[in-house]
Write an enzyme that holds these catalytic residues in place. Structure first.
Site, PDB file in Angstrom:
ATOM      1  N   ASP A 126       0.827  -0.901  -0.134  1.00 43.44           N
ATOM      2  CA  ASP A 126      -0.079  -0.137   0.036  1.00 43.44           C
ATOM      3  C   ASP A 126       0.809   1.350  -0.093  1.00 43.44           C
ATOM      4  OD1 ASP A 126      -2.916   1.028   0.553  1.00 43.44           O
ATOM      5  OD2 ASP A 126      -1.444   2.260   1.632  1.00 43.44           O
ATOM      6  N   ASN A 182      -2.681  13.179  -3.960  1.00 43.74           N
ATOM      7  CA  ASN A 182      -3.773  13.565  -4.721  1.00 43.74           C
ATOM      8  C   ASN A 182      -4.078  14.976  -4.454  1.00 43.74           C
ATOM      9  OD1 ASN A 182      -4.170  11.569  -6.597  1.00 43.74           O
ATOM     10  ND2 ASN A 182      -5.466  10.391  -5.100  1.00 43.74           N
ATOM     11  N   ASP A 188      -1.686   9.594 -10.250  1.00 45.03           N
ATOM     12  CA  ASP A 188      -1.598   8.543 -11.298  1.00 45.03           C
ATOM     13  C   ASP A 188      -0.177   8.342 -11.534  1.00 45.03           C
ATOM     14  OD1 ASP A 188      -4.152   8.223 -11.277  1.00 45.03           O
ATOM     15  OD2 ASP A 188      -4.466   9.294 -13.306  1.00 45.03           O
ATOM     16  N   GLU A 196      -4.618   2.324  -4.491  1.00 43.98           N
ATOM     17  CA  GLU A 196      -2.914   2.381  -4.228  1.00 43.98           C
ATOM     18  C   GLU A 196      -2.652   1.030  -3.620  1.00 43.98           C
ATOM     19  OE1 GLU A 196      -4.736   4.679  -0.518  1.00 43.98           O
ATOM     20  OE2 GLU A 196      -5.527   4.317  -2.764  1.00 43.98           O
TER      21      GLU A 196
END
Length: 239
Positions: free
Chosen positions: A91, A99, A108, A134
């Protein structure tokens, strides 16, 4: 021909002395060719749809469905041959900040960079998958538990060494939290191994992130649902 594309060539030859009957069968041959061409086109289309459903469109890694199918086959193989099998859950730490601070395009780019690092770290029949968001998982067949933990640490270091540039600046350092589970110590079903690896992953996050944790034994998980880090056995005491 099918959908305006030539999909094959059907070549027919008359048996010696039966040319007239061969000419009479021309319409039947054309009908057969049309049916065969449509069948070939349908198979191709089905294969294309299957291929499109397997890779994750953002990272190019395999998706969750393929990962589950592969894990099930790997478990069956280990049951039959006794081969080692481990599962690694990954993770990206503080991904929401990427973000929120730099935008979804930057997020991304981070996911693609992590996916590339994980894919490059795979060997032989090992499989890297993006589960959702993620979260990633890797299937490591034929790796002893000790080797799997070492591989997990190598992957953590490889991701930490990645530099992602967005526009004219470099994004903050990327780190990952990693959980490892082993067959059959942590389960004999895909969902059991995935749950154990996830539990170890969340323990890594609780302990400060950017580290590798190994799931505890199946008995321990059933008692307190908290995975434990596997440690080296203490040295034998003198008699």
């Amino acid at each position: 021909m099918a959908h305006g594309e030539t999909v094959g060539l059907l070549h027919l030859r008359a048996i010696e002395g039966q040319k007239e009957g061969f000419r009479d069968s021309r319409k039947l041959a054309q009908l057969c060719a049309e049916q065969i061409s449509m069948a070939i086109a349908n198979v191709r289309m089905r294969d294309q749809l299957h291929d499109q459903s397997v890779p994750d469109p953002l990272t190019g890694l395999f998706n969750r469905r393929h990962m589950t199918e592969t894990l099930r086959k790997s478990i069956s193989r280990s049951q039959q041959t006794g081969a080692y099998l481990s599962l690694i859950a990954v993770d990206v730490d503080h991904f929401k900040k990427f973000n929120d601070t730099h935008g979804h395009d930057a997020g991304d780019m981070v996911l693609r960079a992590v996916g590339a690092a994980l894919e490059q770290g795979c060997e032989r029949d090992e499989v890297a998958c993006r589960i959702v968001g993620e979260e990633f998982m890797l299937i490591l067949p034929d790796n002893s538990p000790e080797d799997a933990v070492s591989r997990a640490e190598q992957l953590r270091q490889a991701v930490e060494a990645v530099t992602v540039r967005y526009g004219e600046k470099a994004l903050p350092r990327i780190t990952i939290s990693v959980g490892v589970s082993h067959y059959p110590a942590h389960g004999t079903m895909p969902q059991d191994l995935m749950r154990a690896a996830d539990d170890a992953l969340y323990q890594a996050k609780d302990k400060g992130r950017n580290q590798v944790q190994v799931a505890g034994s199946q008995e321990t998980s059933q008692k307190d649902k908290n995975p434990k880090q596997i440690k080296s056995p203490p040295a034998a005491s003198a008699a």
